[in-house]
Design a protein around this motif. Structure first.
Motif, PDB file in Angstrom:
ATOM      1  N   TYR A   4       0.829  -1.214   0.000  1.00 27.10           N
ATOM      2  CA  TYR A   4       0.000   0.000   0.000  1.00 27.10           C
ATOM      3  C   TYR A   4       0.859   1.258   0.000  1.00 27.10           C
ATOM      4  O   TYR A   4       0.618   2.200  -0.773  1.00 27.10           O
ATOM      5  N   SER A   5       1.889   1.282   0.826  1.00 28.81           N
ATOM      6  CA  SER A   5       2.689   2.500   0.962  1.00 28.81           C
ATOM      7  C   SER A   5       3.556   2.768  -0.261  1.00 28.81           C
ATOM      8  O   SER A   5       3.707   3.917  -0.681  1.00 28.81           O
ATOM      9  N   LEU A   6       4.119   1.716  -0.851  1.00 32.15           N
ATOM     10  CA  LEU A   6       5.044   1.907  -1.967  1.00 32.15           C
ATOM     11  C   LEU A   6       4.353   1.911  -3.327  1.00 32.15           C
ATOM     12  O   LEU A   6       4.777   2.631  -4.236  1.00 32.15           O
ATOM     13  N   LEU A   7       3.309   1.127  -3.474  1.00 34.51           N
ATOM     14  CA  LEU A   7       2.639   1.010  -4.772  1.00 34.51           C
ATOM     15  C   LEU A   7       1.284   1.700  -4.806  1.00 34.51           C
ATOM     16  O   LEU A   7       0.716   1.894  -5.885  1.00 34.51           O
ATOM     17  N   GLY A   8       0.746   2.033  -3.643  1.00 36.27           N
ATOM     18  CA  GLY A   8      -0.571   2.656  -3.589  1.00 36.27           C
ATOM     19  C   GLY A   8      -1.705   1.692  -3.864  1.00 36.27           C
ATOM     20  O   GLY A   8      -2.831   2.118  -4.122  1.00 36.27           O
ATOM     21  N   MET A   9      -1.440   0.387  -3.811  1.00 36.36           N
ATOM     22  CA  MET A   9      -2.456  -0.626  -4.098  1.00 36.36           C
ATOM     23  C   MET A   9      -3.157  -1.048  -2.809  1.00 36.36           C
ATOM     24  O   MET A   9      -2.502  -1.437  -1.841  1.00 36.36           O
ATOM     25  N   LYS A  10      -4.482  -0.993  -2.817  1.00 37.99           N
ATOM     26  CA  LYS A  10      -5.273  -1.427  -1.672  1.00 37.99           C
ATOM     27  C   LYS A  10      -5.674  -2.888  -1.872  1.00 37.99           C
ATOM     28  O   LYS A  10      -6.531  -3.198  -2.693  1.00 37.99           O
ATOM     29  N   VAL A  11      -5.041  -3.764  -1.138  1.00 38.48           N
ATOM     30  CA  VAL A  11      -5.354  -5.191  -1.228  1.00 38.48           C
ATOM     31  C   VAL A  11      -6.427  -5.520  -0.201  1.00 38.48           C
ATOM     32  O   VAL A  11      -6.213  -5.375   1.003  1.00 38.48           O
ATOM     33  N   GLU A  12      -7.590  -5.964  -0.690  1.00 34.83           N
ATOM     34  CA  GLU A  12      -8.698  -6.293   0.206  1.00 34.83           C
ATOM     35  C   GLU A  12      -9.217  -7.710   0.009  1.00 34.83           C
ATOM     36  O   GLU A  12      -9.913  -8.234   0.871  1.00 34.83           O
TER      37      GLU A  12
END
Length: 286
Positions: free
Chosen positions: A50-58
């Motif tokens: 999330y912090s490095l790629l901005g991807m929200k894994v849910e």
């Protein structure tokens, strides 16, 4: 930089990514793609991704995108005659492994939700010694110490010392310097945490000796904690990887202390930590 070190780290990156790809594929075949994926009690999703790629894994399906990113990040293998510097490929392989390790830990929590004991202190009487990723309550309480200087940094210790007495001695020296000691991985089946328990050393967040997990993949919890400090207290936005890594290098002082033989899986994890500006100290020849 040694060609041997770069070779081992890049080989390790390929091995780790392939292993986690297979684990993710098998999990998707046995579980619904919409199965919820999260680290317990945090609003930072999988914090490194999330912090490095901005991807929200849910969900499980959401893991495919960062997994693909990790695969594409892997550099070419080191050849017999290699005329370019090794550092760039080494860092890329290390980062790919770190992303893969975080996915691996997320899959563990999905399949073994009771494996970790997400509290400040372990419950040794009931066999719950591994705390796993810190939740947001612990982050707010402990993370500020890395900002105000109460905690000058942390030592990410992986593996196990030659004997319990040495383990206790090393940890006590770090405690005298007010460092947090984040523990992960094992060496030949023995962990530093097991050695400290044998020596009646109290472990947990309250003594700054944090038992994250028994595998090298558990070391990502230390990096995820550091990145959450950057977002929570440094105001760095998710996806701004340059500022996240720069904040850690300049504000969250840390190093890896590897105890035991460093194989390819440890080598790629150590290479990944260099992206944060965290060097590795080892008690064996590398």
């Amino acid at each position: 930089m040694s060609k041997l070190v770069a070779f081992a780290a890049i080989q390790g990156g390929y091995q780790v990514v392939a292993q986690v790809e297979g684990e993710l594929r098998n999990t998707l075949e046995s579980m619904d793609a919409s199965t919820k994926v999260e680290f317990p009690n945090t609003g930072y999703y999988l914090p490194i991704i999330y912090s490095l790629l901005g991807m929200k894994v849910e969900t499980l399906e959401d893991l495919l995108k960062p997994m693909e990113f990790a695969r594409k990040l892997l550099p070419p293998h080191i050849k017999g005659k290699h005329y370019l510097p090794y550092l760039g490929p080494l860092l890329d392989a290390g980062m790919a492994a770190i992303f893969a390790y975080e996915i691996k830990e997320a899959l563990r929590i999905v399949k073994q939700p009771d494996f970790y004991f997400p509290e400040e202190d372990p419950d040794l009487e009931n066999g719950k010694k591994w705390l796993g990723p810190a939740d947001d309550v612990i982050l707010r309480k402990r993370g500020v110490e890395f900002v105000d200087g109460t905690a000058p940094g942390f030592a990410a210790m992986v593996g196990a010392a030659p004997d319990p007495e040495i383990a206790k001695m090393i940890v006590e020296e770090y405690q005298k310097r007010n460092l947090y000691i984040f523990c992960a991985a094992n060496h030949n089946g023995t962990t530093l945490i097991d050695q400290l328990i044998e020596m009646d050393v109290q472990i947990g967040w309250n003594t700054r000796i944090v038992p994250f997990g028994p595998d090298i993949s558990s070391a990502v919890f230390a990096l995820g904690f550091a990145n959450r400090v950057a977002m929570a207290f440094g105001g760095v936005q998710p996806g701004d990887y340059k500022k996240i890594l720069r904040y850690n290098k300049n504000r969250v002082f840390a190093f890896v202390n590897a105890l035991g033989d460093i194989g390819t899986e440890w080598a790629c994890a150590a290479a990944g930590c260099v992206n944060w500006g965290f060097p590795t100290l080892a008690d064996t020849d590398i």
